[in-house]
Design an enzyme around this catalytic site. Structure first.
Site, PDB file in Angstrom:
ATOM      1  N   HIS A 154      23.040   2.068 -38.122  1.00 23.83           N
ATOM      2  CA  HIS A 154      22.584   1.228 -39.586  1.00 23.83           C
ATOM      3  C   HIS A 154      21.365   2.613 -39.795  1.00 23.83           C
ATOM      4  O   HIS A 154      20.690   3.098 -39.059  1.00 23.83           O
ATOM      5  CB  HIS A 154      22.153   0.129 -38.994  1.00 23.83           C
ATOM      6  CG  HIS A 154      21.287  -0.164 -39.673  1.00 23.83           C
ATOM      7  ND1 HIS A 154      19.672  -1.008 -40.028  1.00 23.83           N
ATOM      8  CD2 HIS A 154      21.247  -0.477 -41.840  1.00 23.83           C
ATOM      9  CE1 HIS A 154      19.717  -1.409 -40.419  1.00 23.83           C
ATOM     10  NE2 HIS A 154      20.344  -0.943 -42.254  1.00 23.83           N
TER      11      HIS A 154
ATOM     12  N   HIS B  54      13.862   5.186 -46.219  1.00 25.89           N
ATOM     13  CA  HIS B  54      13.562   4.178 -45.962  1.00 25.89           C
ATOM     14  C   HIS B  54      12.362   3.125 -46.892  1.00 25.89           C
ATOM     15  O   HIS B  54      11.186   3.034 -46.678  1.00 25.89           O
ATOM     16  CB  HIS B  54      13.319   2.937 -44.458  1.00 25.89           C
ATOM     17  CG  HIS B  54      13.540   1.901 -44.056  1.00 25.89           C
ATOM     18  ND1 HIS B  54      12.962   0.848 -44.120  1.00 25.89           N
ATOM     19  CD2 HIS B  54      14.602   2.117 -42.733  1.00 25.89           C
ATOM     20  CE1 HIS B  54      13.676  -0.602 -44.589  1.00 25.89           C
ATOM     21  NE2 HIS B  54      14.858   0.114 -42.788  1.00 25.89           N
TER      22      HIS B  54
END
Length: 440
Positions: free
Chosen positions: A131, A175
């Site tokens: 991930h 992110h």
């Protein structure tokens, strides 16, 4: 017996595609002894000047000793296994040779680390997914992994996923915000992946591009970032030559080729995009949710139900006909100044990435098997190198695949210690980092 071995060598490179008249020459270097000998072959035992684009129904050959050479003419009889199988074929005109002998080759060349996978469909293998693979930054709230992508692949990760943002005309792996964690350009990341793929010809990997800025619009109100924006970094990185283009934009479980077929074709990378697909412009980048479904995304529920998360509205029959991914990355929800951010719950990694027990990856996988009569195709995890023992997430995948996990994991001792013992102090640190970023 020699005839049988040569015919099985031919099976090793047959491709179940459109009819062709190309000729390929193979060399079988297997040694046979005894009337009932079972040859042991590996994919490296065969060399081919050209892989056939079609399939074949006949061979002509010379039989000079234990090593034989076969010239293969492709026709229309589908042969799709790397090794094995029995056929009746025409040799030198009207002579018919039956290949019904019990002798059968054993493939010794691993495909995605296991010889058993070579003849399995891509849709019949469970792999571990990193991930947010690019987000490797010590003591950063946006990190999801401790080891870089080359080490991830070396350790056995076979699906890569990451969140991508569009900044000043360039795609970056970031992110939430590039101010929080910027892991560099998509092109640079894919260049590293391409280097690994080129050096590992018997491995098939999958990449999911998380198009985080899918809601951005251009001046005309059209989506600003689509799969077309990914063409340049894919081509500039050299990855394009390895990407498999499926025959359909909507692939069911039965439509996928075997790993062996992908490997022999040289097209060993499968690409998906989650939002703003354009298969007319970029046919090799499939829309994820037309071909795969996921359990609840970014879960904060430690029970990890194996239920439909994305896309909504699929029937149970539709779910059973598609690939699916188990999202098993436990998060903590942090609210700061009205904003909410999910960050990995590193404190619970020894449980979350475990083989047994409530909340473990193994437990969720078993729940999924009970619900859908087959395991997930992909197990998405944070910090794959952390768990109750080294390689615990790969042990779960091996059990789902009914194979024995006997590899070494993970990374080097120095690089794997970043989160080998996650603590409350670490979680407090990353929350502090979040606060600092949100106050900017």
């Amino acid at each position: 017996m020699l005839l049988h071995a040569i015919w099985l060598a031919a099976l090793a490179v047959a491709q179940d595609q459109e009819s062709s008249q190309e000729v390929v020459t193979l060399t079988n270097s297997a040694s046979l002894t005894g009337a009932d000998a079972t040859p042991t072959l590996s994919l490296s035992d065969f060399s081919a000047s050209t892989f056939p684009t079609g399939t074949m129904s006949g061979i002509s050959m010379n039989t000079g000793g234990s090593n034989g050479t076969a010239s293969i003419t492709s026709t229309s009889d589908p042969l799709t296994q790397i090794v094995g199988g029995t056929r009746t074929t025409v040799v030198s005109g009207n002579m018919t040779a039956s290949t019904t002998t019990s002798a059968r080759p054993t493939n010794t060349q691993p495909c995605n680390n296991y010889p058993e996978f070579c003849t399995r469909k891509y849709s019949n293998v469970t792999e571990v997914c990193a991930h947010n693979s690019p987000f490797v930054r010590k003591n950063n709230a946006g990190s999801n992994q401790a080891l870089g992508v080359t080490q991830q692949l070396n350790d056995g990760i076979r699906m890569l996923q990451g969140q991508i943002h569009y900044v000043n005309g360039t795609l970056f792996y970031c992110h939430t915000s590039c101010d929080l964690l910027n892991a560099g350009t998509v092109e640079d990341y894919l260049r590293e992946v391409t280097t690994w793929v080129a050096a590992h010809p018997f491995d098939v990997i999958t990449i999911i591009f998380g198009n985080a800025d899918y809601e951005m619009k251009d001046a005309n109100g059209n989506p600003l970032v689509t799969s077309k924006n990914y063409v340049a970094p894919i081509e500039n990185s050299g990855l394009k030559q390895y990407i498999y283009q499926p025959p359909k934009t909507h692939m069911t479980l039965e439509d996928w080729p075997t790993l062996g077929e992908l490997i022999l074709s040289g097209k060993r990378v499968i690409t998906f995009i989650d939002y703003n697909f354009d298969t007319d412009a970029v046919p090799y980048m499939l829309w994820e949710f037309y071909n795969m479904w996921e359990t609840p995304f970014s879960p904060t529920d430690a029970d990890f139900p194996c239920t439909l998360g994305r896309p909504e509205g699929l029937s149970e029959n539709q779910q059973k006909s598609l690939l699916y991914m188990a999202n098993h990355n436990l998060n903590v929800k942090v609210s700061i100044a009205g904003a909410t951010l999910l960050i990995p719950n590193t404190i619970e990694l020894n449980v979350t990435n475990g083989v047994n027990g409530s909340g473990s990856l193994g437990s969720m996988t078993n729940t999924c098997i009970s619900s859908y009569d087959r395991p997930p195709n992909f197990l998405l995890v944070d910090y794959y190198n952390s768990g109750p023992f080294n390689g615990s997430v790969f042990e779960v995948a091996a059990r789902a695949n009914n194979v024995t996990y006997n590899r070494k994991c993970c990374g080097t001792a120095s690089s794997a210690t970043v989160l080998s013992e996650p603590s409350v102090a670490y979680l407090g640190l990353v929350i502090a980092v979040v606060v600092a970023v949100m106050m900017l």
